[in-house]
Design a protein around this motif. Structure first.
Motif, PDB file in Angstrom:
ATOM      1  N   ALA A 193      84.546  73.658 -18.758  1.00 31.00           N
ATOM      2  CA  ALA A 193      85.457  74.278 -19.709  1.00 31.00           C
ATOM      3  C   ALA A 193      84.673  75.240 -20.590  1.00 31.00           C
ATOM      4  CB  ALA A 193      86.120  73.202 -20.567  1.00 31.00           C
ATOM      5  N   PRO A 194      85.326  76.244 -21.173  1.00 36.52           N
ATOM      6  CA  PRO A 194      84.632  77.131 -22.102  1.00 36.52           C
ATOM      7  C   PRO A 194      83.933  76.329 -23.200  1.00 36.52           C
ATOM      8  CG  PRO A 194      86.799  77.986 -21.607  1.00 36.52           C
ATOM      9  CD  PRO A 194      86.743  76.625 -20.991  1.00 36.52           C
ATOM     10  N   GLY A 195      82.684  76.686 -23.468  1.00 32.60           N
ATOM     11  CA  GLY A 195      81.896  75.960 -24.453  1.00 32.60           C
ATOM     12  C   GLY A 195      81.200  74.735 -23.902  1.00 32.60           C
ATOM     13  N   GLY A 196      81.453  74.391 -22.628  1.00 27.44           N
ATOM     14  CA  GLY A 196      80.796  73.255 -22.008  1.00 27.44           C
ATOM     15  C   GLY A 196      79.345  73.556 -21.659  1.00 27.44           C
ATOM     16  N   THR A 197      78.611  72.528 -21.317  1.00 22.16           N
ATOM     17  CA  THR A 197      77.164  72.613 -21.119  1.00 22.16           C
ATOM     18  C   THR A 197      76.775  72.322 -19.680  1.00 22.16           C
ATOM     19  OG1 THR A 197      76.685  71.941 -23.401  1.00 22.16           O
ATOM     20  CG2 THR A 197      74.948  71.577 -21.781  1.00 22.16           C
ATOM     21  N   VAL A 198      75.904  73.166 -19.128  1.00 19.61           N
ATOM     22  CA  VAL A 198      75.190  72.827 -17.900  1.00 19.61           C
ATOM     23  C   VAL A 198      73.773  72.435 -18.318  1.00 19.61           C
ATOM     24  CG1 VAL A 198      74.548  75.252 -17.476  1.00 19.61           C
ATOM     25  CG2 VAL A 198      74.418  73.573 -15.629  1.00 19.61           C
ATOM     26  N   ALA A 199      73.280  71.315 -17.765  1.00 18.58           N
ATOM     27  CA  ALA A 199      71.982  70.788 -18.182  1.00 18.58           C
ATOM     28  C   ALA A 199      71.189  70.343 -16.964  1.00 18.58           C
ATOM     29  CB  ALA A 199      72.166  69.611 -19.142  1.00 18.58           C
ATOM     30  N   VAL A 200      69.883  70.556 -17.038  1.00 21.05           N
ATOM     31  CA  VAL A 200      68.935  70.079 -16.026  1.00 21.05           C
ATOM     32  C   VAL A 200      67.900  69.234 -16.747  1.00 21.05           C
ATOM     33  CG1 VAL A 200      67.147  70.765 -14.379  1.00 21.05           C
ATOM     34  CG2 VAL A 200      69.291  72.055 -14.505  1.00 21.05           C
ATOM     35  N   LEU A 201      67.655  68.039 -16.221  1.00 19.29           N
ATOM     36  CA  LEU A 201      66.751  67.086 -16.857  1.00 19.29           C
ATOM     37  C   LEU A 201      65.725  66.632 -15.822  1.00 19.29           C
ATOM     38  CD1 LEU A 201      66.198  65.355 -19.420  1.00 19.29           C
ATOM     39  CD2 LEU A 201      67.838  63.688 -18.514  1.00 19.29           C
ATOM     40  N   ASN A 202      64.437  66.783 -16.148  1.00 18.91           N
ATOM     41  CA  ASN A 202      63.370  66.395 -15.231  1.00 18.91           C
ATOM     42  C   ASN A 202      62.338  65.528 -15.933  1.00 18.91           C
ATOM     43  OD1 ASN A 202      64.303  67.846 -12.969  1.00 18.91           O
ATOM     44  ND2 ASN A 202      63.245  69.712 -13.611  1.00 18.91           N
ATOM     45  N   ASN A 203      61.972  64.423 -15.304  1.00 22.27           N
ATOM     46  CA  ASN A 203      60.797  63.640 -15.678  1.00 22.27           C
ATOM     47  C   ASN A 203      59.640  64.074 -14.790  1.00 22.27           C
ATOM     48  OD1 ASN A 203      61.414  61.829 -17.773  1.00 22.27           O
ATOM     49  ND2 ASN A 203      62.321  60.332 -16.373  1.00 22.27           N
ATOM     50  N   ASP A 204      58.594  64.641 -15.358  1.00 27.18           N
ATOM     51  CA  ASP A 204      57.421  65.054 -14.585  1.00 27.18           C
ATOM     52  C   ASP A 204      56.201  64.270 -15.040  1.00 27.18           C
ATOM     53  OD1 ASP A 204      58.702  67.101 -13.057  1.00 27.18           O
ATOM     54  OD2 ASP A 204      58.661  68.394 -14.829  1.00 27.18           O
ATOM     55  N   ARG A 205      55.491  63.670 -14.076  1.00 26.12           N
ATOM     56  CA  ARG A 205      54.220  63.033 -14.412  1.00 26.12           C
ATOM     57  C   ARG A 205      53.259  64.099 -14.921  1.00 26.12           C
ATOM     58  NH1 ARG A 205      55.793  60.704  -9.526  1.00 26.12           N
ATOM     59  NH2 ARG A 205      54.598  62.302  -8.423  1.00 26.12           N
ATOM     60  N   ASP A 206      52.580  63.809 -16.021  1.00 30.44           N
ATOM     61  CA  ASP A 206      51.713  64.800 -16.669  1.00 30.44           C
ATOM     62  C   ASP A 206      50.274  64.619 -16.188  1.00 30.44           C
ATOM     63  OD1 ASP A 206      50.486  66.653 -18.248  1.00 30.44           O
ATOM     64  OD2 ASP A 206      51.163  65.814 -20.162  1.00 30.44           O
ATOM     65  N   TRP A 207      49.926  65.326 -15.113  1.00 30.44           N
ATOM     66  CA  TRP A 207      48.576  65.190 -14.550  1.00 30.44           C
ATOM     67  C   TRP A 207      47.512  65.814 -15.437  1.00 30.44           C
ATOM     68  CZ3 TRP A 207      52.257  68.464 -12.265  1.00 30.44           C
ATOM     69  CH2 TRP A 207      51.992  69.829 -12.358  1.00 30.44           C
ATOM     70  N   THR A 208      47.928  66.669 -16.390  1.00 31.78           N
ATOM     71  CA  THR A 208      46.948  67.264 -17.301  1.00 31.78           C
ATOM     72  C   THR A 208      46.477  66.276 -18.359  1.00 31.78           C
ATOM     73  OG1 THR A 208      48.583  68.099 -18.894  1.00 31.78           O
ATOM     74  CG2 THR A 208      48.098  69.487 -16.993  1.00 31.78           C
TER      75      THR A 208
END
Length: 260
Positions: free
Chosen positions: A135-150
């Motif tokens: 709907a107008p004003g709605g959100t598309v979201a991407v969520l990632n858990n990444d192992r932090d090798w640094t």
């Protein structure tokens, strides 16, 4: 495998038992971003969609962070993954569908989330489908858990094992310019990124279960065998964590944009 949507079917039990959740501060950011949208055109109750839902880890996270009001639906094409998700606690729904073909009408959703899954998608097709469903004003979201090798010699060694024996694995396989890709869609605005750092502590069995829940580690198993894979991972733990407490640092990234 011919149908990549079924890639996790043989890993479902490990996935359900051992995959990590998401840190509360990042989920709170997601809730605040969604709630700040113009809500006049949103159907009641709000519809929150989690596409590529797997066994429902992120779907139930939406229920927890948004509370009992919205309708929360996980969309998952994997048969065993969806069956496992549907057998969990009440309060969420699960539907058969792909991220590029979401089984909901135009303009019906307040949120379309892809958690730990967008690298499996045809991303331009997913963005177009999210725009259609939102709907107008709605959100598309991407969520990632990444192992932090640094931040960890142990995680660096874990990633090196995957790169040595996996199927053309690269540790930066999710290194997309997500904000740029979202901002490039003329139907989306206010693209932003939020990050959170945290450390997950596991015992040896928990670490092995988490590692073996991955299709990337499954490629290592195919290359050197299950016994050798388990032995190598066990040796890594013994080398880096003599106290037996495995500490895995994560960098959780949330990308959001708003349907104009």
């Amino acid at each position: 495998m011919a149908d990549r949507t079924q890639a996790f079917d043989r890993l479902t039990d490990h996935y359900r038992r051992y995959r990590p959740g998401y840190p509360a501060p990042v989920l709170d950011r997601l809730r605040a971003y969604v709630a700040a949208g113009s809500r006049a055109a949103w159907p009641e109750p709000w519809l929150l969609l989690d596409v590529g839902a797997g066994t429902g880890i992120s779907t139930r996270a939406l229920r927890d962070v948004f509370g009992p009001g919205p309708r929360v639906v996980g969309v998952e094409p994997g048969h065993a993954m969806r069956d496992t998700a549907a057998a969990g606690p009440d309060g969420v729904e699960f539907a058969d569908g792909r991220a590029e073909d979401v089984p909901f009408p135009d303009g019906s959703a307040a949120l379309v989330l892809a958690a730990q899954a967008v690298h499996w998608f045809d991303r331009p097709a997913f963005y177009a489908e999210a725009v259609r469903v939102l709907a107008p004003g709605g959100t598309v979201a991407v969520l990632n858990n990444d192992r932090d090798w640094t931040a960890s010699a142990f995680v660096d060694a874990h990633e090196s094992l995957l790169e040595e024996h996996g199927d053309d694995y690269r540790r930066d396989y999710r290194g997309f310019d997500m904000v740029g890709e979202l901002a490039a869609r003329e139907e989306l605005a206010e693209a932003a990124e939020y990050t959170g750092r945290w450390v997950r502590e596991l015992d040896l069995d928990g670490y092995l279960g988490m590692a073996l829940s991955s299709t990337k580690m499954a490629a290592v198993v195919r290359a050197i065998g299950l016994e050798a894979t388990r032995a190598t991972l066990t040796d890594l733990v013994a080398e880096h964590f003599p106290d037996g407490v495995v500490r895995v640092p994560y960098l959780t990234r949330l990308y959001v944009a708003r349907r104009v």
